[in-house]
Design a protein around this motif. Structure first.
Motif, mmCIF file in Angstrom:
data_model
loop_
_atom_site.group_PDB
_atom_site.id
_atom_site.type_symbol
_atom_site.label_atom_id
_atom_site.label_comp_id
_atom_site.label_asym_id
_atom_site.label_seq_id
_atom_site.Cartn_x
_atom_site.Cartn_y
_atom_site.Cartn_z
ATOM 1 N N VAL A 61 -6.377 2.726 9.460
ATOM 2 C CA VAL A 61 -6.080 2.184 8.134
ATOM 3 C C VAL A 61 -5.325 0.871 8.287
ATOM 4 C CG1 VAL A 61 -4.751 2.510 6.020
ATOM 5 C CG2 VAL A 61 -6.022 4.426 7.000
ATOM 6 N N THR A 62 -5.803 -0.155 7.600
ATOM 7 C CA THR A 62 -5.078 -1.415 7.536
ATOM 8 C C THR A 62 -4.611 -1.649 6.108
ATOM 9 O OG1 THR A 62 -7.177 -2.612 7.255
ATOM 10 C CG2 THR A 62 -6.242 -2.537 9.466
ATOM 11 N N VAL A 63 -3.428 -2.189 5.975
ATOM 12 C CA VAL A 63 -2.864 -2.540 4.679
ATOM 13 C C VAL A 63 -3.008 -4.046 4.512
ATOM 14 C CG1 VAL A 63 -0.754 -2.642 3.306
ATOM 15 C CG2 VAL A 63 -1.283 -0.588 4.645
ATOM 16 N N ASN A 64 -3.862 -4.453 3.589
ATOM 17 C CA ASN A 64 -4.137 -5.873 3.394
ATOM 18 C C ASN A 64 -3.034 -6.528 2.572
ATOM 19 O OD1 ASN A 64 -6.729 -5.902 4.687
ATOM 20 N ND2 ASN A 64 -7.535 -4.822 2.911
ATOM 21 N N LEU A 65 -2.578 -7.683 3.041
ATOM 22 C CA LEU A 65 -1.538 -8.433 2.336
ATOM 23 C C LEU A 65 -2.138 -9.557 1.495
ATOM 24 C CD1 LEU A 65 1.164 -8.616 5.146
ATOM 25 C CD2 LEU A 65 0.920 -6.943 3.301
ATOM 26 N N GLY A 66 -3.401 -9.435 1.177
ATOM 27 C CA GLY A 66 -4.056 -10.437 0.345
ATOM 28 C C GLY A 66 -5.553 -10.340 0.493
ATOM 29 N N SER A 67 -6.243 -11.265 -0.135
ATOM 30 C CA SER A 67 -7.702 -11.339 -0.055
ATOM 31 C C SER A 67 -8.134 -12.797 -0.117
ATOM 32 C CB SER A 67 -8.360 -10.568 -1.207
ATOM 33 O OG SER A 67 -8.167 -9.183 -1.086
ATOM 34 N N LYS A 68 -9.274 -13.081 0.479
ATOM 35 C CA LYS A 68 -9.818 -14.430 0.381
ATOM 36 C C LYS A 68 -10.280 -14.701 -1.052
ATOM 37 C CE LYS A 68 -11.398 -15.192 5.153
ATOM 38 N NZ LYS A 68 -12.543 -15.576 6.018
ATOM 39 N N GLY A 69 -10.217 -15.963 -1.431
ATOM 40 C CA GLY A 69 -10.809 -16.374 -2.690
ATOM 41 C C GLY A 69 -12.292 -16.614 -2.500
ATOM 42 N N VAL A 70 -12.996 -16.932 -3.564
ATOM 43 C CA VAL A 70 -14.438 -17.122 -3.461
ATOM 44 C C VAL A 70 -14.930 -18.057 -4.564
ATOM 45 C CG1 VAL A 70 -15.090 -15.188 -4.971
ATOM 46 C CG2 VAL A 70 -16.635 -15.870 -3.107
ATOM 47 N N ILE A 71 -15.996 -18.771 -4.255
ATOM 48 C CA ILE A 71 -16.762 -19.495 -5.270
ATOM 49 C C ILE A 71 -18.197 -19.033 -5.129
ATOM 50 C CG2 ILE A 71 -17.627 -21.738 -6.039
ATOM 51 C CD1 ILE A 71 -15.131 -23.010 -4.868
ATOM 52 N N ASP A 118 -9.114 -18.243 -6.729
ATOM 53 C CA ASP A 118 -8.284 -18.565 -5.570
ATOM 54 C C ASP A 118 -7.987 -17.317 -4.732
ATOM 55 O OD1 ASP A 118 -8.190 -21.120 -6.585
ATOM 56 O OD2 ASP A 118 -6.224 -20.867 -7.527
ATOM 57 N N PRO A 119 -7.553 -17.517 -3.475
ATOM 58 C CA PRO A 119 -7.121 -16.389 -2.642
ATOM 59 C C PRO A 119 -5.797 -15.817 -3.141
ATOM 60 C CG PRO A 119 -6.739 -18.466 -1.506
ATOM 61 C CD PRO A 119 -7.492 -18.803 -2.756
ATOM 62 N N THR A 120 -5.433 -14.641 -2.610
ATOM 63 C CA THR A 120 -4.169 -14.000 -2.989
ATOM 64 C C THR A 120 -3.333 -13.710 -1.748
ATOM 65 O OG1 THR A 120 -4.953 -11.713 -2.789
ATOM 66 C CG2 THR A 120 -5.358 -12.815 -4.881
ATOM 67 N N ARG A 159 -5.189 -10.432 5.446
ATOM 68 C CA ARG A 159 -5.914 -10.453 4.178
ATOM 69 C C ARG A 159 -7.285 -9.829 4.340
ATOM 70 N NH1 ARG A 159 -5.589 -15.476 6.257
ATOM 71 N NH2 ARG A 159 -3.589 -15.614 5.215
ATOM 72 N N ASN A 160 -7.790 -9.309 3.264
ATOM 73 C CA ASN A 160 -9.156 -8.820 3.224
ATOM 74 C C ASN A 160 -10.102 -10.008 3.315
ATOM 75 O OD1 ASN A 160 -11.613 -7.662 2.522
ATOM 76 N ND2 ASN A 160 -10.735 -6.336 0.958
ATOM 77 N N ALA A 161 -11.111 -9.923 4.170
ATOM 78 C CA ALA A 161 -12.068 -11.027 4.290
ATOM 79 C C ALA A 161 -12.969 -11.117 3.069
ATOM 80 C CB ALA A 161 -12.909 -10.865 5.553
ATOM 81 N N GLY A 162 -13.060 -10.030 2.307
ATOM 82 C CA GLY A 162 -13.775 -10.060 1.046
ATOM 83 C C GLY A 162 -12.880 -10.608 -0.052
ATOM 84 N N SER A 163 -13.370 -10.557 -1.270
ATOM 85 C CA SER A 163 -12.643 -11.169 -2.375
ATOM 86 C C SER A 163 -12.622 -10.252 -3.590
ATOM 87 C CB SER A 163 -13.297 -12.507 -2.763
ATOM 88 O OG SER A 163 -13.426 -13.363 -1.650
ATOM 89 N N TYR A 164 -11.569 -10.373 -4.354
ATOM 90 C CA TYR A 164 -11.476 -9.752 -5.675
ATOM 91 C C TYR A 164 -10.520 -10.624 -6.494
ATOM 92 C CZ TYR A 164 -6.737 -7.780 -5.421
ATOM 93 O OH TYR A 164 -5.375 -7.624 -5.371
ATOM 94 N N PRO A 165 -10.569 -10.556 -7.821
ATOM 95 C CA PRO A 165 -9.813 -11.521 -8.626
ATOM 96 C C PRO A 165 -8.338 -11.179 -8.770
ATOM 97 C CG PRO A 165 -11.045 -10.077 -10.062
ATOM 98 C CD PRO A 165 -11.459 -9.728 -8.650
ATOM 99 N N GLY A 166 -7.689 -10.845 -7.672
ATOM 100 C CA GLY A 166 -6.267 -10.523 -7.709
ATOM 101 C C GLY A 166 -5.398 -11.695 -8.093
#
Length: 494
Positions: free
Chosen positions: A217-227, A399-401, A429-436
């Motif tokens: 289990v990894t605890v992500n401290l953020g996520s990438k942004g996306v366009i 944007d990323p979080t 950070r998560n390499a995926g994205s969500y609108p956090g």
């Protein structure tokens, strides 16, 4: 001194009594989870059958209404469908009279699918054997994100079914456009009454299946942004090439919009496609020493061979060693071609010169990059290189979080996983994205992340699955995932 000692003894006695009562409460809830297993699994299957796909305008507004009813059934006193300029969202609140309030981010939409590519119908949510994992549910949205979200809802049903008080108040924001880049999520999350409710939260989390094939289990401290965007080369707008499809023999005397698009795409990246070459593109923040240490720690524990198997690849970019490949994953923005569409793509050949070609692109962003800056750089780059006629149609993005590891939200995650005997690992950070970003950015500035035990894979692909009955002792079954949310809520209440 005697009074201080008496107060101390009373405090210790109360704390011991509270801990004992809490443990008893959770045991009762765990029994309730087992008792309600079949109904919880059936709830997930039914939800997968209620398809909402924003890109196809399919399942609206039914999907939002279904989401609101799921929330009400789970104990939210109010769940309101809120219209936006796109697809509707849902705002729900559960007031337990608790001292702390926690935010939830849900998505009820899913990615498109072609049933011909699946081994079982993607909307039937069949439970099948999948060695060596055990029994899994196959369906679109099974792991992304209806499975984990249904497990969270099952936790609420179990707490109430056991006659226990919810340890925290909840504020839910659920959107129906996550899979097209969340173009209207601000209209939902920053609506005055929603923003005011969220402002009282200690943080916001999204239910997730965090365990990999080894149970790590990894605890992500953020996520990438996306366009997400489309690049469109059209003969009529270009002023060269055909304004409608013509016979391919005419390529000897007429320019091709499809080839023009290919040449424009070639200017965006290096020859191998792995380095961004867009002029004046925003630069990513380098990994910090702390982030590199996180990656090194995870790379020692996560199994590289299993990762390659899961992602069906034999090599990382430039044949990088495992740790360096993970550093690249975490630190680098991307320009990816999701799809190329132009002319005839059916069986056999059709000798035409297409008048139009489209590239569907996603661009992942890392701190300190901004979506608006990246989009502006792309448009300026194309114009500078002589491709100003190519349309750039952004369909969604953000944007990323980033969230501090010291936040109450993250610390409660680490403690909850510990209750299951799991020493979770911090991950930049998560390499995926969500609108956090609507939670972590202005005006809310909240901690945000993902949480939940369990395993699944195949998001956006055929045969997406979520583990229901695990034969791997390192991976939690559905009921274990449900219990992880119970533990987390009680940790957040402390």
């Amino acid at each position: 001194m005697r009074m201080k000692l008496l107060v101390c003894l009373i405090t210790i006695s109360f704390a011991a009594h509270y801990c004992g009562a809490a443990a008893e409460n959770l045991a009762d809830i765990k029994s309730e989870i087992t008792k309600r297993h079949d109904e919880a699994v059936k709830r997930l299957q039914d939800w997968i059958g209620q398809v909402s796909i924003a890109a196809e305008d399919r399942g609206y507004p039914e999907g939002a209404e279904y989401m609101a009813q799921l929330a009400r059934d789970a104990g939210f006193q109010q769940a309101t469908v809120i219209n936006t300029d796109g697809k509707p969202g849902v705002f729900a609140t559960l007031d337990a009279g608790a001292a702390k309030t926690v935010g939830l981010y849900f998505m009820y939409d899913v990615k498109q699918f072609d049933p011909a590519e699946w081994t079982s119908p993607p909307t039937e949510a069949r439970i099948v054997d999948k060695p060596p994992l055990g029994k899994v549910m196959i369906g679109r949205g099974a792991v992304n994100q209806k499975g984990p979200e249904a497990a969270f809802l099952a936790a609420l049903h179990a707490i109430r079914g056991a006659g226990k008080q919810m340890p925290v108040n909840l504020v839910m924001v659920a959107e129906g456009e996550e899979e097209i880049g969340s173009p209207h999520v601000k209209q939902l999350a920053h609506r005055p009454e929603v923003r005011d409710a969220l402002s009282k939260c200690v943080g916001v989390f999204m239910p997730h299946a965090t365990q990999d094939l080894d149970g790590v289990v990894t605890v992500n401290l953020g996520s990438k942004g996306v366009i997400e965007l489309e690049l469109v080369s059209d003969g009529a707008k270009w002023g060269r090439g055909p304004a409608k499809d013509v016979h391919s023999s005419l390529k000897a005397m007429i320019d091709s919009p499809a080839w023009r698009l290919v040449h424009a795409l070639n200017t965006l990246v290096s020859e191998d496609g792995n380095t961004i070459k867009i002029d004046s593109y925003p630069q990513p923040r380098p990994l910090s020493a702390e982030e590199k240490t996180m990656i090194a720690n995870v790379s020692k524990i996560r199994n590289e061979a299993n990762a390659k198997k899961q992602f069906s690849t034999q090599h990382w970019i430039n044949d990088l060693p495992w740790q360096q490949a993970n550093e690249r994953l975490e630190s680098q923005p991307t320009v990816n071609i999701e799809g190329l569409v132009g002319g005839y793509t059916g069986p056999g050949g059709k000798t035409i010169l297409p008048h139009r070609a489209v590239a569907k692109i996603d661009m992942r962003l890392v701190p300190d990059m901004k979506a608006a800056d990246a989009l502006a750089a792309l448009k300026a780059h194309l114009a500078k290189r002589g491709f100003g006629d190519i349309e750039v149609n952004m369909t969604g993005g953000y944007d990323p979080t980033s969230t501090s590891k010291d936040s109450a939200l993250i610390q409660a995650q680490l403690a909850a996983y510990k209750k299951f005997g799991i020493d979770s690992l911090l991950w930049p950070r998560n390499a995926g994205s969500y609108p956090g970003y609507v939670f972590t950015g202005e005006p809310l500035k909240l901690a945000a992340g993902h949480f939940g035990l369990g395993h699944g894979s195949g998001a956006h692909a055929p045969d997406e699955y979520y583990v229901i009955e695990s034969t791997n002792p390192k991976i939690q079954s559905f009921d274990g995932a449900v219990m992880s949310f119970v533990e987390y809520l009680f940790e957040l209440a402390k």
